[in-house]
Design a protein around this motif. Structure first.
Motif, mmCIF file in Angstrom:
data_model
loop_
_atom_site.group_PDB
_atom_site.id
_atom_site.type_symbol
_atom_site.label_atom_id
_atom_site.label_comp_id
_atom_site.label_asym_id
_atom_site.label_seq_id
_atom_site.Cartn_x
_atom_site.Cartn_y
_atom_site.Cartn_z
ATOM 1 N N THR A 251 -1.128 -0.677 -8.012
ATOM 2 C CA THR A 251 -2.185 0.330 -7.935
ATOM 3 C C THR A 251 -1.922 1.280 -6.776
ATOM 4 O O THR A 251 -1.539 0.844 -5.683
ATOM 5 C CB THR A 251 -3.551 -0.345 -7.735
ATOM 6 O OG1 THR A 251 -3.797 -1.240 -8.821
ATOM 7 C CG2 THR A 251 -4.669 0.693 -7.681
ATOM 8 N N TRP A 253 -2.291 3.507 -3.562
ATOM 9 C CA TRP A 253 -2.972 3.359 -2.280
ATOM 10 C C TRP A 253 -3.112 1.902 -1.844
ATOM 11 O O TRP A 253 -3.744 1.611 -0.848
ATOM 12 C CB TRP A 253 -4.349 4.043 -2.288
ATOM 13 C CG TRP A 253 -4.270 5.407 -2.874
ATOM 14 C CD1 TRP A 253 -4.745 5.803 -4.087
ATOM 15 C CD2 TRP A 253 -3.613 6.553 -2.318
ATOM 16 N NE1 TRP A 253 -4.446 7.133 -4.321
ATOM 17 C CE2 TRP A 253 -3.749 7.616 -3.242
ATOM 18 C CE3 TRP A 253 -2.939 6.775 -1.121
ATOM 19 C CZ2 TRP A 253 -3.223 8.869 -3.014
ATOM 20 C CZ3 TRP A 253 -2.417 8.032 -0.882
ATOM 21 C CH2 TRP A 253 -2.559 9.065 -1.828
ATOM 22 N N SER A 254 -2.493 0.976 -2.578
ATOM 23 C CA SER A 254 -2.535 -0.440 -2.211
ATOM 24 C C SER A 254 -1.371 -0.779 -1.279
ATOM 25 O O SER A 254 -0.430 0.002 -1.104
ATOM 26 C CB SER A 254 -2.457 -1.308 -3.462
ATOM 27 O OG SER A 254 -1.181 -1.173 -4.089
ATOM 28 N N ASP A 255 -1.418 -1.990 -0.708
ATOM 29 C CA ASP A 255 -0.316 -2.452 0.131
ATOM 30 C C ASP A 255 0.978 -2.574 -0.685
ATOM 31 O O ASP A 255 2.069 -2.282 -0.179
ATOM 32 C CB ASP A 255 -0.659 -3.798 0.766
ATOM 33 C CG ASP A 255 -1.733 -3.689 1.842
ATOM 34 O OD1 ASP A 255 -1.935 -2.575 2.356
ATOM 35 O OD2 ASP A 255 -2.366 -4.712 2.157
ATOM 36 N N ASP A 256 0.847 -3.024 -1.931
ATOM 37 C CA ASP A 256 2.026 -3.132 -2.797
ATOM 38 C C ASP A 256 2.645 -1.758 -3.036
ATOM 39 O O ASP A 256 3.868 -1.614 -3.113
ATOM 40 C CB ASP A 256 1.647 -3.773 -4.135
ATOM 41 C CG ASP A 256 1.395 -5.267 -4.013
ATOM 42 O OD1 ASP A 256 1.868 -5.872 -3.027
ATOM 43 O OD2 ASP A 256 0.719 -5.818 -4.894
ATOM 44 N N TRP A 257 1.803 -0.768 -3.184
ATOM 45 C CA TRP A 257 2.272 0.615 -3.366
ATOM 46 C C TRP A 257 3.059 1.064 -2.141
ATOM 47 O O TRP A 257 4.161 1.621 -2.255
ATOM 48 C CB TRP A 257 1.075 1.520 -3.616
ATOM 49 C CG TRP A 257 1.373 2.924 -4.011
ATOM 50 C CD1 TRP A 257 2.038 3.355 -5.118
ATOM 51 C CD2 TRP A 257 0.967 4.111 -3.310
ATOM 52 N NE1 TRP A 257 2.076 4.736 -5.163
ATOM 53 C CE2 TRP A 257 1.424 5.225 -4.062
ATOM 54 C CE3 TRP A 257 0.257 4.350 -2.145
ATOM 55 C CZ2 TRP A 257 1.199 6.544 -3.663
ATOM 56 C CZ3 TRP A 257 0.022 5.664 -1.751
ATOM 57 C CH2 TRP A 257 0.502 6.743 -2.508
#
Length: 438
Positions: A251, A253-257
């Motif tokens: 997603t 704006w997520s940390d994964d992004w």
């Protein structure tokens, strides 16, 4: 992405603001004190843009009788709710308010914003790119001044593209499709982009393809996702999703992004030009790898753009100090305070900036000393200026995530089906609010 219960309640709370009722309280004429009458005036500005406050010292020095208080009223949705509550209560209405472009008709149509033409805003039209001016114009009247802009552009990781054997950023969507297949071959984590139901990206794709799903004439609204441009854009993105070329787990704006942008496994992002200010913070390890290009074109040799985000400032009809508010508004969106905001990172749709060599010719260290301003200036100037948002788009965007989430998590259904469900919900809601929607 499924909306939280809190956000659903917020959206429900926003509903009363959409009713076509007259704005309560306040006068329809400019404040009698005048911007430079000598009378001491304090104006309140609601803004989540930190660059606006940078313009306050210079303005107050030029207008010693006016004190400016800038208040962050929270997210855009929080701010809109608070504004509507203040209008309903007849007290606490700020003098100047920040609005996303799609929210201008949301407030203007029910009569809750001041026609800035009465204060001289019409004279400023030729100083802005046409698409931005169109965004603040409702039924032939201007209700806000553009303060920042989000021309769609493609941010691409040059190192990842080269690793996949791609020497130049894709210039067309056909090239983008072929590049996506090459990038997937780099490994399971590599994708050209991610999407978990970003309606603003999809609309920018439609906008660029010539689709115009929303047509607004006063209180009459027509919604149609079957026109040729819309169909072309939706079919293309459906193909990208169907073939597994887009990451549907990460997603924005997520940390994964952030991690995927940092390590290069997300090769591109087609977003508003405002990403130039936040990308360095989110992907510091990719410094020098990222570059910026125009968004890919539908036909080779074309130069057509779209917008994704941006904001403006308007004066509530119930504001107490309209002339003073307009003086400050003109100062930081158009006058001597504009450069202060540009220096602080604001990307503005003013031709005086976009056509200035000091802006277009400035190297950006994060982007490998690329002259990013020149790319974004061109991206801004090629945005078609006839796009419209329905006056209830704040509600419309709030429900899109709920409709899209099951598809992105299960893969069952299609974008076309989601858009048809969205259309039906918007028609129902708009008619319930007193609009004529079909």
């Amino acid at each position: 992405m499924r909306l939280s219960r809190k956000l659903k309640l917020l959206c429900a709370a926003l509903a009363p603001m959409l009713a076509l009722t007259a704005c309560s309280g306040g006068s329809s004429t400019a404040g009698a004190e005048g911007a430079d009458s000598g009378e001491k005036v304090k104006i309140t500005v609601w803004s989540w843009d930190g660059t606006v406050e940078r313009a306050v010292p210079g303005f107050q020095a030029a207008h010693p009788n006016i004190t400016v208080e800038v208040v962050n009223a929270g997210s855009s949705q929080d701010e809109y709710k608070a504004l509507d509550n203040a209008i309903q209560a007849g007290s606490g209405v700020p003098d100047l308010v920040m609005f996303e472009y799609f929210a201008v008709p949301y407030f203007a149509v029910p009569g809750k914003l001041t026609d800035l033409g009465e204060l001289g805003a019409d004279k400023l039209k030729s100083d802005y790119v046409p698409a931005a001016w169109n965004d603040v114009t409702v039924n032939g009247k201007v209700y806000a001044l553009p303060s920042d802009y989000g021309p769609s552009a493609m941010f691409y990781n040059e190192a990842t593209l080269k690793k996949a054997g791609i020497d130049e950023p894709p210039a067309t969507w056909d090239e983008y499709y072929e590049a996506a297949k090459k990038i997937r071959k780099l490994g399971d984590d590599y994708y050209i982009a991610q999407d978990t139901g970003d309606i603003f990206f999809l609309l920018s794709l439609i906008w660029q393809a010539g689709g115009r799903p929303f047509k607004v004439d006063g209180t009459k609204v027509h919604i149609d996702f079957s026109d040729p441009g819309t169909t072309k854009a939706v079919a293309f993105w459906q193909k990208m999703l169907d073939e597994g070329l887009i990451n549907t787990k990460i997603t924005g704006w997520s940390d994964d992004w952030n991690r995927a942008l940092n390590d290069g496994t997300l090769a591109t992002q087609t977003m508003g030009g405002w990403l130039t200010s936040t990308l360095p913070e989110r992907a510091p390890e990719a410094k020098g790898d990222f570059k910026v290009a125009l968004m890919p074109q539908w036909e080779k040799g074309q130069k057509v753009g779209a917008a994704n985000g941006g904001s403006s400032f308007g004066i509530p009809a119930a504001a107490e100090h309209k002339e003073a508010a307009f003086a400050f508004l003109e100062y930081f969106t158009h006058g001597d305070g504009l450069q202060t905001r540009v220096d602080a990172g604001a990307f503005v749709p003013n031709l005086s900036v976009l056509e200035n060599e000091a802006f277009t010719g400035k190297p950006n260290e994060y982007f490998g000393d690329q002259k990013v301003g020149a790319v974004l200036a061109e991206a801004t100037e090629i945005v078609p200026s006839d796009w419209q948002f329905p006056p209830f788009f704040e509600y419309a965007r709030s429900i899109y995530g709920d409709l899209a989430s099951p598809y992105y998590t299960s893969g069952q259904g299609s974008l076309a089906e989601i858009l048809e469900q969205w259309r039906q919900r918007c028609i129902q809601y708009g008619n319930e609010q007193g609009f004529q929607v079909d």
